[in-house]
Design a protein around this motif. Structure first.
Motif, PDB file in Angstrom:
ATOM      1  N   UNK A  34      60.032  11.466  -5.880  1.00 16.66           N
ATOM      2  CA  UNK A  34      59.617  12.870  -5.948  1.00 16.66           C
ATOM      3  C   UNK A  34      58.321  13.052  -5.172  1.00 16.66           C
ATOM      4  N   UNK A  35      58.319  13.959  -4.197  1.00 19.34           N
ATOM      5  CA  UNK A  35      57.147  14.190  -3.363  1.00 19.34           C
ATOM      6  C   UNK A  35      56.191  15.123  -4.091  1.00 19.34           C
ATOM      7  N   UNK A  36      54.956  14.661  -4.268  1.00 20.38           N
ATOM      8  CA  UNK A  36      53.938  15.455  -4.955  1.00 20.38           C
ATOM      9  C   UNK A  36      53.086  16.237  -3.970  1.00 20.38           C
ATOM     10  N   UNK A  37      52.811  15.627  -2.817  1.00 22.73           N
ATOM     11  CA  UNK A  37      51.924  16.253  -1.847  1.00 22.73           C
ATOM     12  C   UNK A  37      52.182  15.619  -0.491  1.00 22.73           C
ATOM     13  N   UNK A  38      52.000  16.423   0.577  1.00 29.67           N
ATOM     14  CA  UNK A  38      52.164  15.885   1.930  1.00 29.67           C
ATOM     15  C   UNK A  38      51.378  16.738   2.911  1.00 29.67           C
TER      16      UNK A  38
END
Length: 588
Positions: A34-38
């Motif tokens: 799960x991507x939290x920040x990019x």
């Protein structure tokens, strides 16, 4: 405290700016994907792959990547580095990415994402060029060695191909034209091979084919088809059309056991060079049985000595008379020729000995024996050779390019000035033109020591009158093909007439080979050629026969030729000189 707070805010701003502006994709995620920040660079790469605002890494990469990253779950200070390939549907091409990820608490993963497609392509290209020929894109020598090394079992046969006289294309039309021809040759070869073999280019105009599942008989059929395909249709370069031939050698791998690939290629190369010397047999095959050895026993017997660096046992010299066509009974001239007597009494001709020596780069061994033996014989019989004006002696091109041999040769010459004054060193035309400056230096040294020099086989190579101005030689020896044609058509007569006139004006003597019959000898006389050599005068004879004669004309057996020669002697023109008599310099 306020200053400290402001400094922390500024550091945070700078850190955020660096995060946002970084050209490398930066992201934070849960170990499960799960991507939290990019940062923007990450989202730009995702967008380029046709994925919008991806919420999970599985939207971009396959399960292997997710599994590797999931291994970080619950761990601390651990990291992974991996490369993965993603198909870009929009561009219909594969793109490569490098991912680095680590965690300090086991709960959040920090990672970087880089598009390494260009770097990967460059590396792949370098690897390709390391194993492939840049021009034709078929395997090179390193590439075929690696390919065969990875195969579960060795090939069943290996063939070596060499284009005949390909250098002329580069010389006449330029290297760009030569490159186009090589591409066309590769295309023709590959069309014949199909999936039956592996093609590689191992030299400028040399190719190797490894057959993995074909019998020697099947490989032979393929090679014969390749030989035919290369020569079948002309090659078109702009408005120029020309044909090519190729020579080939094929070996069955069974007889080589666990030999290194280079040894097998060398054996096939040897066969190829043997085929190149033949006018009709373009392909030579060495099978696992002894069939090849039965047909080529003589060559192999000579090679066995040369490979050990030894002079072959059984070598001996014969002499073939060369008659003056102005005063035939006044001089005893001849060329020294090489033969080899086998233990069973049979004779191996010179061309087989020389071919074997050239193929293994051992011509110096043969020439050293010939020159040493010839000089010793001449010195032992100077009194019997009082009417001899010159003794022809041919040197191989490989020996002339061997500095150690030439220095040894000149040391020998310096020790035997009497014998040297009779010698006329013959250098083949094609060898002389390979490096004119080097050959001229050799000629100058030979002549300074008192010997003569002749260009042999004029007409078999480039046949250019222009280069004769660059070489200060004493004689020009016409190739047999020119002499034989002299009686067949008017053009042949015109050619030897032109050569005879030119050579005389240049202050050289001319010698016509292959004087086989009376019409040919008459044509040489009419053209003003000074000397003749051939079976019409005499076949090669043993040295003791030379010593029992007073002139080269003594060997003529044909009554009609002898009558003509007697007439020539009666009509001799005292203004037409022979080679000067070196005997006067020796004895007086």
């Amino acid at each position: 405290m306020r200053t400290d707070h402001l400094e922390k805010l500024e550091a945070q701003r700078i850190l955020n700016a660096a995060y946002e502006d970084s050209p490398i994709g930066l992201f934070s995620m849960e170990p499960g994907g799960e991507i939290l920040k990019a940062n923007p660079a990450f989202w730009k790469m995702a967008k380029n792959l046709g994925v919008g605002h991806a919420s999970h890494l599985s939207n971009l990469f396959d399960s292997r990547v997710i599994g590797d990253l999931a291994s970080l779950s619950g761990s601390k200070a651990r990291g992974v580095e991996l490369q993965t390939k993603v198909h870009d549907g929009a561009r219909n091409q594969d793109r490569w990415f490098a991912i680095k990820a680590s965690t300090v608490d086991g709960a959040t993963v920090e990672g970087t994402l880089q598009d390494i497609t260009e770097r990967f392509a460059a590396t792949e290209r370098l690897e390709f060029l390391a194993n492939h020929d840049a021009l034709t894109e078929c395997l090179n020598l390193r590439g075929i060695a690696r390919t065969l090394g990875r195969m579960a079992r060795q090939p069943t046969a290996l063939a070596y191909f060499d284009l005949d006289r390909f250098k002329l294309i580069n010389d006449l039309y330029g290297h760009a034209a030569g490159d186009l021809v090589l591409k066309q040759v590769c295309a023709r070869m590959q069309a014949v091979i199909g999936t039956n073999g592996i093609l590689s280019r191992v030299g400028g105009d040399e190719f190797v084919i490894a057959f993995s599942d074909s019998t020697v008989a099947q490989a032979t059929a393929v090679c014969e088809s390749i030989v035919s395909a290369i020569a079948s249709e002309p090659y078109q370069i702009a408005r120029q059309r020309f044909t090519l031939n190729v020579s080939a050698g094929l070996v069955g791998m069974e007889r080589f056991g666990d030999s290194l690939l280079n040894e097998v290629i060398s054996a096939a190369d040897t066969l190829c060079r043997m085929a190149k010397k033949r006018t009709t047999q373009r392909l030579l095959v060495m099978e696992s049985d002894d069939k090849f050895f039965r047909y080529h026993k003589d060559e192999l017997e000579v090679m066995a000595y040369l490979e050990r660096g030894e002079t072959p046992v059984g070598l001996f010299l014969v002499m073939q008379p060369e008659i003056s066509l102005t005063r035939p009974f006044d001089s005893l001239n001849f060329e020294i020729l090489l033969r080899m007597r086998k233990t069973d009494g049979n004779i191996i001709p010179a061309y087989i000995i020389i071919e074997a020596a050239e193929m293994h780069g051992k011509t110096a061994i043969i020439d050293r024996w010939v020159v040493t033996t010839a000089i010793a014989w001449i010195e032992a019989h100077l009194d019997e050779l009082r009417h001899t004006r010159f003794v022809g002696l041919n040197l191989s091109g490989g020996s002339l390019n061997d500095e150690a041999f030439t220095e040894e040769l000149f040391a020998l010459f310096a020790q035997h000035p009497n014998a040297l004054s009779l010698l006329c060193i013959e250098i083949t035309e094609s060898v002389a033109l390979t490096d004119i400056d080097n050959v001229q230096r050799f000629i100058d040294r030979v002549r300074s020591l008192g010997a003569k020099v002749a260009i042999d086989d004029f007409g078999a190579g480039y046949s250019s009158f222009g280069y004769l101005r660059s070489l200060s030689v004493d004689a020009l020896k016409l190739d047999g093909a020119l002499v034989k044609d002299a009686t067949r058509n008017a053009a042949g007569i015109a050619i030897i007439d032109a050569i005879g006139s030119l050579v005389g004006n240049l202050g050289m003597k001319s010698i016509g080979e292959y004087a086989e019959d009376l019409p040919t000898i008459k044509a040489l006389v009419d053209a003003g050629i000074d000397y003749a050599q051939g079976y019409g005068i005499s076949k090669p004879v043993m040295p003791e026969q030379i010593l029992s004669a007073k002139s080269s004309a003594d060997f003529i057996e044909d009554p009609s030729i002898r009558a003509f020669i007697v007439q020539l002697q009666a009509e001799e023109d005292p203004t037409m000189s022979l080679f000067e008599n070196p005997y006067r310099d020796i004895r007086h």
